[in-house]
Design a protein around this motif. Structure first.
Motif, PDB file in Angstrom:
ATOM      1  N   MET A   1       0.733  -1.138  -0.164  1.00 40.56           N
ATOM      2  CA  MET A   1      -0.078  -0.024   0.086  1.00 40.56           C
ATOM      3  C   MET A   1       1.053   0.949  -0.010  1.00 40.56           C
ATOM      4  N   ALA A   2       0.560   2.000  -0.688  1.00 48.97           N
ATOM      5  CA  ALA A   2       1.307   3.190  -1.117  1.00 48.97           C
ATOM      6  C   ALA A   2       0.623   4.639  -0.271  1.00 48.97           C
ATOM      7  N   PHE A   3       1.467   5.205   0.401  1.00 50.25           N
ATOM      8  CA  PHE A   3       0.796   6.106   1.274  1.00 50.25           C
ATOM      9  C   PHE A   3       2.256   7.428   0.864  1.00 50.25           C
ATOM     10  N   LYS A   4       1.151   8.984   1.039  1.00 54.62           N
ATOM     11  CA  LYS A   4       2.569   9.954   1.343  1.00 54.62           C
ATOM     12  C   LYS A   4       2.576  10.799   1.374  1.00 54.62           C
ATOM     13  N   PHE A   5       3.958  11.465   2.555  1.00 52.47           N
ATOM     14  CA  PHE A   5       3.190  12.601   3.805  1.00 52.47           C
ATOM     15  C   PHE A   5       4.061  13.740   2.935  1.00 52.47           C
ATOM     16  N   LYS A   6       3.594  14.729   3.357  1.00 52.22           N
ATOM     17  CA  LYS A   6       4.598  16.064   3.391  1.00 52.22           C
ATOM     18  C   LYS A   6       4.698  17.146   4.379  1.00 52.22           C
ATOM     19  N   ILE A   7       5.623  17.005   5.071  1.00 52.80           N
ATOM     20  CA  ILE A   7       5.583  18.235   5.845  1.00 52.80           C
ATOM     21  C   ILE A   7       5.669  19.422   5.525  1.00 52.80           C
ATOM     22  N   THR A   8       4.092  20.076   5.799  1.00 49.23           N
ATOM     23  CA  THR A   8       4.178  21.146   4.874  1.00 49.23           C
ATOM     24  C   THR A   8       4.522  22.444   6.562  1.00 49.23           C
ATOM     25  N   SER A   9       4.536  22.398   7.336  1.00 49.59           N
ATOM     26  CA  SER A   9       5.190  23.288   8.521  1.00 49.59           C
ATOM     27  C   SER A   9       6.477  24.194   8.039  1.00 49.59           C
ATOM     28  N   PRO A  10       6.993  24.916   9.210  1.00 45.44           N
ATOM     29  CA  PRO A  10       9.201  24.925   9.054  1.00 45.44           C
ATOM     30  C   PRO A  10       9.707  24.433   9.747  1.00 45.44           C
ATOM     31  N   THR A  11       8.447  23.219  10.854  1.00 47.57           N
ATOM     32  CA  THR A  11       9.557  23.175  11.360  1.00 47.57           C
ATOM     33  C   THR A  11      10.388  22.088  11.377  1.00 47.57           C
ATOM     34  N   LYS A  12      11.758  21.843  12.833  1.00 52.29           N
ATOM     35  CA  LYS A  12      12.665  21.276  12.048  1.00 52.29           C
ATOM     36  C   LYS A  12      13.126  20.167  13.516  1.00 52.29           C
ATOM     37  N   ASP A  13      11.771  20.268  13.802  1.00 51.64           N
ATOM     38  CA  ASP A  13      12.119  18.756  15.028  1.00 51.64           C
ATOM     39  C   ASP A  13      11.957  17.865  14.455  1.00 51.64           C
ATOM     40  N   VAL A  14      13.272  16.909  14.347  1.00 57.11           N
ATOM     41  CA  VAL A  14      13.956  15.923  14.149  1.00 57.11           C
ATOM     42  C   VAL A  14      12.763  14.958  14.460  1.00 57.11           C
ATOM     43  N   VAL A  15      12.428  14.341  15.557  1.00 57.87           N
ATOM     44  CA  VAL A  15      11.289  13.447  16.106  1.00 57.87           C
ATOM     45  C   VAL A  15      10.210  13.724  14.128  1.00 57.87           C
ATOM     46  N   LEU A  16       9.907  14.568  13.892  1.00 61.09           N
ATOM     47  CA  LEU A  16       8.763  14.435  13.305  1.00 61.09           C
ATOM     48  C   LEU A  16       8.771  13.927  11.800  1.00 61.09           C
ATOM     49  N   TRP A  17      10.358  14.296  11.777  1.00 61.25           N
ATOM     50  CA  TRP A  17      11.171  13.516  10.780  1.00 61.25           C
ATOM     51  C   TRP A  17      11.298  12.536  10.811  1.00 61.25           C
ATOM     52  N   THR A  18      11.977  11.825  11.401  1.00 60.35           N
ATOM     53  CA  THR A  18      12.454  10.612  11.598  1.00 60.35           C
ATOM     54  C   THR A  18      10.729   9.392  11.876  1.00 60.35           C
ATOM     55  N   THR A  19      10.059  10.299  12.966  1.00 59.74           N
ATOM     56  CA  THR A  19       8.564   9.386  12.368  1.00 59.74           C
ATOM     57  C   THR A  19       8.022   9.047  11.260  1.00 59.74           C
ATOM     58  N   THR A  20       8.570   9.708  10.376  1.00 59.21           N
ATOM     59  CA  THR A  20       7.861   9.898   9.307  1.00 59.21           C
ATOM     60  C   THR A  20       8.491   8.971   8.271  1.00 59.21           C
ATOM     61  N   MET A  21      10.104   9.284   7.957  1.00 61.19           N
ATOM     62  CA  MET A  21      11.108   8.259   7.660  1.00 61.19           C
ATOM     63  C   MET A  21      11.082   6.576   7.934  1.00 61.19           C
ATOM     64  N   ASN A  22      10.096   6.747   9.037  1.00 64.00           N
ATOM     65  CA  ASN A  22      10.033   5.644   9.758  1.00 64.00           C
ATOM     66  C   ASN A  22       9.054   4.948   9.445  1.00 64.00           C
ATOM     67  N   GLY A  23       8.687   5.364   9.240  1.00 64.81           N
ATOM     68  CA  GLY A  23       6.489   5.421   8.368  1.00 64.81           C
ATOM     69  C   GLY A  23       6.519   4.847   6.410  1.00 64.81           C
TER      70      GLY A  23
END
Length: 348
Positions: A1-23
Motif C-alpha cells: 500500500m503506497a502512501f505519501k507524507f508531506k511536512i508542510t510546516s517549517p518545523t525543524k523537529d527531528v522527531v517528526l521527520w524521523t517518525t515519518t521516515m520510519n513510516g
C-alpha cells in the motif's frame, strides 16, 4: 500500500521527520525515505542517531549495500556516535548485505554492547552460515551475564539448522523455557522443524508440530509447509500426501501446498497424480503467486517478478541470459553432458 507524507510546516523537529521516515521504511518505500532525508538536509534539520538508524534499517531490508555504506560514511563525517543502537543497525545492515566480516569489525570495535547488539551479531553469523562462530558468540554472551531473549534463540537455532547440529538444536530448544524462562514461539518451532527436516527426521518433526498448543490452526501452516518441503527433499511421498491434506483442511486455497505436492509427485514420476493436483488447483481457482527478487546496481535497487516484462531492460537481460545459456546447451547437444538447462532457452 503506497502512501505519501508531506511536512508542510517549517518545523525543524527531528522527531517528526524521523517518525515519518520510519513510516516509509515500514511500508517498504525506501526511495521516499531517502528523499525525505535529503529534504531534511536541505532544510537544515539536525539529524540524530535515530534518523540514520531508520535509513540503515531500510538498506538492510533491501540489501542496498552501496547506500548503506554511504550512510555509514555520513555517520562518521558528521560525528554521530556509534553507540549500541547505531552499531546494532550497522551490524544488521552489513550482515543482510552479505558483509559479515564488516559486521564483526563493527561489533568488536563497540565499547557499548547491549543484549540487542549481541543478539544481532549472533543472528548475523547464523544468517551467513557461520554456525560455529554463532554458537561461540552465544556462549560468550552468556559468560558476560547477558541473558538471551527469544530473538537470540531464533539466531542460534537457525545456526544449528544450517550446520545440521541436531543434538545441539534440541538442547538449545529445551533450554529456552527451562533455563531462561523464554516461551518458544512459532519461529522457534519453525527453526527446529527445519533442522529436523534437513536431517531427515520427518516423523519427529511431524510429532513436534502436533504437540504445539494452539487455538488457531492457521498459525501452524508455515510449519507444515516446512515439513512438506522436507518431504520433497527426502522423497517421502506418503507423508507429503498426509501433510498436504492437513494444509488443505486449514487453507484450501493456498497455492504452496498444491505446488509442492505436484512437484513431489513429478519427482516420483506419478504423472496422473500431478494432473489431479493441477486439476484441483484449477477447480478451486488456486493461482501460484509470482516470486520476486531484487538486485542493487550502482546504488539503485531493481525488483523483478516472475513473468513480468515491464522492466525497462528486459530485452537486454534476456539477451545476456541467452549468451550464458547457449554454451551449456551446446555441451548437452554435442557431448551428451546433462546440464538440466536446455529448457530455459525457450524463455530467451
Amino acid at each position: 500500500m503506497a502512501f505519501k507524507f508531506k511536512i508542510t510546516s517549517p518545523t525543524k523537529d527531528v522527531v517528526l521527520w524521523t517518525t515519518t521516515m520510519n513510516g516509509y521504511v515500514q511500508y517498504n518505500q525506501f526511495d521516499e525515505a531517502v528523499a525525505l532525508f535529503q529534504e531534511m538536509q536541505f532544510r537544515r534539520v539536525q539529524v540524530d542517531k535515530f534518523t540514520v538508524v531508520a535509513l540503515l534499517t531500510g538498506c538492510a531490508q533491501l540489501g542496498a549495500l552501496e547506500q548503506g555504506k554511504w550512510i555509514h560514511g555520513y555517520i562518521d563525517e558528521n560525528g554521530i556516535k556509534i553507540d549500541a543502537v547505531v552499531g546494532t543497525a550497522l551490524i544488521e545492515m552489513y550482515a543482510k548485505c552479505g558483509c559479515i566480516d564488516k559486521s564483526l569489525e563493527i561489533f568488536n570495535a563497540l565499547n557499548e554492547k547491549d543484549a540487542a547488539t549481541w543478539t544481532s551479531m549472533v543472528c548475523a553469523l547464523a544468517m551467513n552460515g557461520k554456525t560455529s562462530k554463532a554458537l561461540e558468540l552465544f556462549s560468550k554472551m552468556k559468560q558476560v551475564k547477558i541473558n538471551p531473549d527469544d530473538i537470540t534463540f531464533i539466531g542460534v537455532l537457525s545456526a544449528c539448522s544450517h550446520g545440521g547440529l541436531v543434538d545441539e538444536g534440541r538442547k538449545l530448544f529445551n533450554s529456552m523455557r527451562k533455563d531462561y524462562g523464554v516461551e518458544p514461539k512459532l519461529e522457534h518451532y519453525g527453526c527446529l522443524i527445519d533442522l529436523l527436516g534437513r536431517a531427515g527426521l520427518l516423523d519427529e518433526a511431524e510429532e513436534l508440530i502436533e504437540s504445539i498448543p494452539n487455538e488457531n490452526n492457521k498459525i501452524i501452516v508455515p510449519l507444515y509447509s516446512s515439513l512438506l518441503s522436507a518431504c520433497r527433499i527426502h522423497g517421502n511421498v506418503d507423508m507429503s500426501e498426509r501433510v498436504a491434506k492437513r494444509l488443505w483442511d486449514i487453507e484450501s486455497s493456498g497455492s504452496s501446498a498444491h505446488t509442492l505436492l505436484a512437484n513431489i509427485y513429478a519427482d516420483a514420476e506419478r504423472w496422473e497424480d500431478v494432473t489431479k493436483v493441477r486439476r484441483r488447483m484449477r477447480d478451486l481457482g488456486v493461482k501460484k503467486m509470482p516470486e520476486c527478487s531484487s538486485v542493487e546496481i550502482n546504488g539503485i535497487v531493481h525488483e523483478f517478478l516472475v513473468g513480468d516484462s515491464s522492466q525497462p531492460e528486459t530485452e537486454k537481460i534476456y539477451s545476456m541470459l541467452h549468451r550464458f545459456i547457449k554454451p551449456l546447451v551446446d555441451l548437452e547437444e554435442n557431448y551428451g553432458i546433462e546440464t538440466e538447462i536446455s529448457g530455459l532457452v525457450s524463455l530467451c
